[in-house]
Structures are given as C-alpha cells and as structure tokens.
Design a protein around this motif. Structure first.
Motif, PDB file in Angstrom:
ATOM      1  N   UNK A 119     -64.597  36.097  22.165  1.00 55.53           N
ATOM      2  CA  UNK A 119     -64.946  35.000  23.069  1.00 55.53           C
ATOM      3  C   UNK A 119     -64.813  33.670  22.339  1.00 55.53           C
ATOM      4  N   UNK A 120     -64.131  32.754  22.938  1.00 56.10           N
ATOM      5  CA  UNK A 120     -63.944  31.443  22.314  1.00 56.10           C
ATOM      6  C   UNK A 120     -65.278  30.759  22.027  1.00 56.10           C
ATOM      7  N   UNK A 121     -66.263  31.000  22.882  1.00 56.05           N
ATOM      8  CA  UNK A 121     -67.546  30.326  22.725  1.00 56.05           C
ATOM      9  C   UNK A 121     -68.403  30.911  21.616  1.00 56.05           C
ATOM     10  N   UNK A 122     -68.037  32.084  21.095  1.00 56.33           N
ATOM     11  CA  UNK A 122     -68.857  32.711  20.057  1.00 56.33           C
ATOM     12  C   UNK A 122     -68.690  32.018  18.707  1.00 56.33           C
ATOM     13  N   UNK A 123     -67.424  31.865  18.277  1.00 54.04           N
ATOM     14  CA  UNK A 123     -67.150  31.191  17.000  1.00 54.04           C
ATOM     15  C   UNK A 123     -65.877  30.364  17.158  1.00 54.04           C
ATOM     16  N   UNK A 124     -65.952  29.283  17.926  1.00 58.05           N
ATOM     17  CA  UNK A 124     -64.744  28.507  18.232  1.00 58.05           C
ATOM     18  C   UNK A 124     -64.102  27.855  17.018  1.00 58.05           C
TER      19      UNK A 124
END
Length: 258
Positions: A119-124
């Motif tokens: 997910x991009x929002x986890x560790x962008x």
C-alpha cells in the motif's frame, strides 16, 4: 491507436512444462506449449493494464519488453494469479509513480493481509517496496471508470472460491471458473472478444472443460474467443484442429487486436 491484448501467460497453476513430467506436451518443442501461469497486458488507448501478477511476472515482462504498467486488475488471490505482485515495484521505480490495483472487496482483504506493505500509504517514502493504490470494485453491481472506459467486474464460481471476470467496453476476460452464471451471460451481452479459461477435456471441480467453454461461447455469440489456462493435457498443434471457427488457443507472447 489500435487496442491490443498481449498474453504473458496462458497456462494452468503448475505451468507447462510441469516439474517432473515427461509427457509429450511437457517435452514439446512447440513454443506454444510452453505456458507461464495466466496473465495478460491490455493496451487500451495508450494505457497498459496488467491482468493478474503470477509468479513468472518478472520473466514474462522481460521476455515481452514490457516497460510500464498504469493499472493492475486482480481476478482472485490464488498463488498462481497473485504471487508476483511484489515485482510491480520495479515499474514504480521506472515510472516514478504509483500504480492502481483493482480487486473486489473480498479479494482486497486477502491482498491487504499478505501485501500490506505494498500500500502506498504504508511506507510512501520507500523506493524498494511496491507503491500501489488499492482500489475496490464491487462485483456484479458497480461500474467504474478506467481512463474513460467502462470497467465492470463479475463473480465467477471457482470451486469453493470466487474469481472475478472483467468486462472493459466490448472485451471480457474470464479465466478461473467452473461455470458461468446466467446473470453473467446476460451482463456480457454485446462482447466481441473474450478470453476464457479452458483447462482440459476431463471434468474439474474448479475449472471449465473445453466443451463447457465452447458451450458458453455459443451462448455469448462473441466474434472472437481465446482460450487460456490450459493444462499439459492440451497440445496446441493437435487440439487446435478441433476448435470451431472464431475460437483459438492462445499462447504466451501472442498479441491480438481487440
């Protein structure tokens, strides 16, 4: 610009040749009998839409000179259709952008459980991880916009599981299932080209036989059908001869107009 479909993989879950098998198809010199696990690249109005991420995704993309991916559609979460998902990170690096990942809510929950780090929002901030925007599409009811094209998803019974079929405009992609419900037959009215799973001649609890696939083709009345997900029971040269007009076995590396 003509819309095209590139078959990156056309084989069943074990691939062809199979490990430890000396049958005629597994030993065949015909390159059409060498089958990665199922995967395809839809080239639509200048966009490249990947359907599924099998374990051979990296090798298939290298062999077919795939240099970018805009969006990925996931039919279901069995290993042979999903476990190359991590390799999407290379396209993130090349493109310096995120990639949309579409799946049903049921399948997205399973993807999130295994690939939450994607997910991009986890560790962008990480350049070494996939950078995916998880997007859910509700099967059988929702119509989504895919770069100005109509995207619809349908529930297909796949043994004790559910797979997703996709319709994009007048093209449909339906691989893993043991039957096609009447509601889906109706929803696919007007489709001109379909990719359809057809495992072998003998019945299987989770997949269509060749004859079952041909019955569906007759019900749909499509102009062009390409069969995929074939096992090592299917010899391309031998078994192609018995298919009716408008129906063909696909092979890895084949690109068609749609």
């Amino acid at each position: 610009m003509a819309n095209k479909l590139l078959f990156l993989g056309t084989g069943t879950s074990m691939g062809i040749p199979m490990i430890g098998c000396d049958c005629a198809v597994c030993r065949s010199d015909d390159p059409r009998d060498k089958r990665n696990r199922c995967c395809a690249l839809l080239k639509l109005n200048g966009k490249q839409i990947l359907i599924d991420t099998p374990p051979e995704l990296r090798l298939a993309c290298i062999a077919n000179h795939v240099r970018w991916i805009d969006t990925c559609l996931i039919t279901h979460t069995h290993a042979d259709h999903l476990f190359g998902l991590d390799d999407l990170r290379r396209f993130n690096q090349i493109q310096r952008s995120t990639i949309d990942l579409w799946a049903s809510p049921f399948h997205m929950e399973k993807i999130d459980r295994t690939f939450r780090y994607a997910r991009h929002t986890e560790r962008p901030e990480s350049v070494d991880l996939p950078q995916l925007i998880f997007r859910e599409i509700q099967p059988d009811t929702q119509e989504a916009d895919l770069y100005g094209n109509s995207l619809r998803a349908f529930s297909l019974p796949h043994g004790h599981h559910i797979s997703m079929g996709f319709r994009i405009n007048d093209f449909a992609y339906c691989t893993d299932m043991h039957e096609m419900p009447p509601s889906v037959i109706d929803a696919l009215a007007g489709v001109k080209t379909i990719v359809l799973g057809a495992l072998r001649d003998e019945p299987h609890p989770a997949h269509l036989t060749i004859n079952q696939a041909l019955e569906i083709v007759g019900q749909l009345g499509v102009e062009q059908t390409w069969l995929v997900h074939m096992s090592h029971h299917i010899s391309h040269a031998r078994d192609s001869k018995r298919l009716p007009p408008g129906v063909q076995f696909a092979w890895d590396g084949l690109e068609i107009d749609i």
